[in-house]
Design a protein around this motif. Sequence first.
Motif, mmCIF file in Angstrom:
data_model
loop_
_atom_site.group_PDB
_atom_site.id
_atom_site.type_symbol
_atom_site.label_atom_id
_atom_site.label_comp_id
_atom_site.label_asym_id
_atom_site.label_seq_id
_atom_site.Cartn_x
_atom_site.Cartn_y
_atom_site.Cartn_z
ATOM 1 N N VAL A 109 54.312 0.342 39.327
ATOM 2 C CA VAL A 109 53.642 1.481 39.978
ATOM 3 C C VAL A 109 52.323 1.783 39.278
ATOM 4 O O VAL A 109 51.285 1.977 39.926
ATOM 5 N N ALA A 136 52.660 -1.376 44.064
ATOM 6 C CA ALA A 136 53.116 0.005 43.882
ATOM 7 C C ALA A 136 54.381 0.271 44.702
ATOM 8 O O ALA A 136 55.305 0.936 44.234
ATOM 9 N N ILE A 137 54.438 -0.258 45.927
ATOM 10 C CA ILE A 137 55.632 -0.051 46.769
ATOM 11 C C ILE A 137 56.834 -0.752 46.140
ATOM 12 O O ILE A 137 57.930 -0.184 46.039
ATOM 13 N N TRP A 138 56.613 -1.980 45.674
ATOM 14 C CA TRP A 138 57.725 -2.698 45.030
ATOM 15 C C TRP A 138 58.201 -1.950 43.780
ATOM 16 O O TRP A 138 59.404 -1.800 43.545
ATOM 17 N N VAL A 195 48.696 -2.032 46.738
ATOM 18 C CA VAL A 195 49.677 -1.346 47.596
ATOM 19 C C VAL A 195 51.045 -2.015 47.486
ATOM 20 O O VAL A 195 52.074 -1.347 47.290
ATOM 21 N N ALA A 196 51.049 -3.349 47.571
ATOM 22 C CA ALA A 196 52.318 -4.076 47.533
ATOM 23 C C ALA A 196 53.026 -3.875 46.202
ATOM 24 O O ALA A 196 54.240 -3.622 46.146
ATOM 25 N N THR A 238 61.597 6.173 48.035
ATOM 26 C CA THR A 238 60.785 4.978 48.205
ATOM 27 C C THR A 238 59.842 5.129 49.392
ATOM 28 O O THR A 238 58.687 4.699 49.341
ATOM 29 N N PHE A 252 51.117 5.435 48.650
ATOM 30 C CA PHE A 252 50.344 4.286 48.171
ATOM 31 C C PHE A 252 49.644 3.568 49.313
ATOM 32 O O PHE A 252 48.489 3.167 49.182
ATOM 33 N N LYS A 306 66.554 -5.849 48.095
ATOM 34 C CA LYS A 306 67.167 -5.192 46.937
ATOM 35 C C LYS A 306 68.663 -4.986 47.161
ATOM 36 O O LYS A 306 69.477 -5.169 46.248
ATOM 37 N N VAL A 313 48.684 1.463 41.044
ATOM 38 C CA VAL A 313 47.795 2.619 41.217
ATOM 39 C C VAL A 313 46.458 2.365 40.537
ATOM 40 O O VAL A 313 45.392 2.707 41.059
ATOM 41 N N ILE A 338 61.598 -5.021 51.447
ATOM 42 C CA ILE A 338 61.854 -4.940 50.001
ATOM 43 C C ILE A 338 63.225 -4.313 49.743
ATOM 44 O O ILE A 338 64.008 -4.799 48.927
ATOM 45 N N ASN A 356 72.150 7.176 47.961
ATOM 46 C CA ASN A 356 71.383 6.061 48.519
ATOM 47 C C ASN A 356 70.338 6.544 49.514
ATOM 48 O O ASN A 356 69.219 6.024 49.552
ATOM 49 N N ALA A 382 57.962 1.250 43.150
ATOM 50 C CA ALA A 382 58.668 2.483 43.508
ATOM 51 C C ALA A 382 60.105 2.184 43.906
ATOM 52 O O ALA A 382 61.022 2.942 43.590
ATOM 53 N N SER A 383 60.325 1.053 44.599
ATOM 54 C CA SER A 383 61.701 0.721 44.994
ATOM 55 C C SER A 383 62.514 0.238 43.800
ATOM 56 O O SER A 383 63.735 0.413 43.771
ATOM 57 N N ALA A 384 61.849 -0.357 42.808
ATOM 58 C CA ALA A 384 62.584 -0.910 41.671
ATOM 59 C C ALA A 384 62.985 0.145 40.651
ATOM 60 O O ALA A 384 63.836 -0.113 39.799
ATOM 61 N N THR A 385 62.378 1.363 40.733
ATOM 62 C CA THR A 385 62.721 2.372 39.734
ATOM 63 C C THR A 385 64.075 3.018 39.994
ATOM 64 O O THR A 385 64.608 3.695 39.128
ATOM 65 N N LYS A 386 64.632 2.842 41.215
ATOM 66 C CA LYS A 386 65.912 3.482 41.538
ATOM 67 C C LYS A 386 66.958 2.414 41.829
ATOM 68 O O LYS A 386 66.623 1.316 42.269
ATOM 69 N N THR A 387 68.224 2.768 41.602
ATOM 70 C CA THR A 387 69.292 1.829 41.919
ATOM 71 C C THR A 387 70.240 2.442 42.949
ATOM 72 O O THR A 387 70.418 3.646 43.010
ATOM 73 N N PHE A 388 70.851 1.576 43.745
ATOM 74 C CA PHE A 388 71.806 2.033 44.750
ATOM 75 C C PHE A 388 73.186 2.225 44.128
ATOM 76 O O PHE A 388 73.510 1.619 43.112
ATOM 77 N N LYS A 389 73.997 3.061 44.790
ATOM 78 C CA LYS A 389 75.385 3.239 44.365
ATOM 79 C C LYS A 389 76.306 2.640 45.414
ATOM 80 O O LYS A 389 75.997 2.644 46.604
#
Lengths: 104, 114
Positions: free
Chosen positions: A10, A56-58, A53-54, B33, B40, B73, A14, B69, B26, A60-67
């Motif tokens: 990110v 930063a978007i990637w 842009v690509a 995101t 962005f 993931k 930026v 993405i 989730n 942002a998605s990588a900073t969180k994890t799913f449950k």
Amino acid sequence: MAQTIGKIGVLVGVMLLCHTGYSVSQHLQFLRYNEDEFTSLPLDMVLEALLGVALAIWGASATKTFKEIRAVEDIACKSYESFFNRPNFMTFNHRGKKLFGMTN
Amino acid sequence: MQRTRTVTVEKGGETKVYNQGAIQHNAAVVEYTRTCSAVFSGMGAGVLGLTALYGFGFYFIAMFGMWLILIAKAGANYQRYFTSRKAILLNGFFGSLFTYILCWTFAYGMVHVY
């Protein structure tokens, strides 16, 4: 680990966007001084903005994890005894305070 | 021990039990995101000087990229994390469009107008 990489992504994205914005405004100023007509942006600036842009978007998605959403997965890691534990019925105001308490 | 709040869904003759807290977590991750990518991509569109329909087209492309993405993931067995893949793309799609327009016009004004 993935969280840290995502934050770095990110940050770099930026910074790329800010740098592109600065160079685009410099480019426009250059055109204005030379009295040239604006046709299209140079390719390197377009690519830099898209990369920013690509990234930063990637990031942002990588900073969180799913449950895991299936309830079985959550229940499976609990012991059988813990199902008989009812915190709502706990009481602390009983004779034990007088019998075993440190104070009084 | 905290009890797990569950949601029961019956679909096609079989019953599935989901963990409600995990579903909400989730959804919150997807919303985070989506907001971040709206910001962005809006900055990118403003810097590139996109106007009118090109800008909106850029938003659609960026959201589609974000969807890809997130799908990558979640992996091949996405049923562990989401009930449907389509909902990741469509939930709150036009809500974050306003965030996008805000950042788009701001960046356009900073770079191209002033």
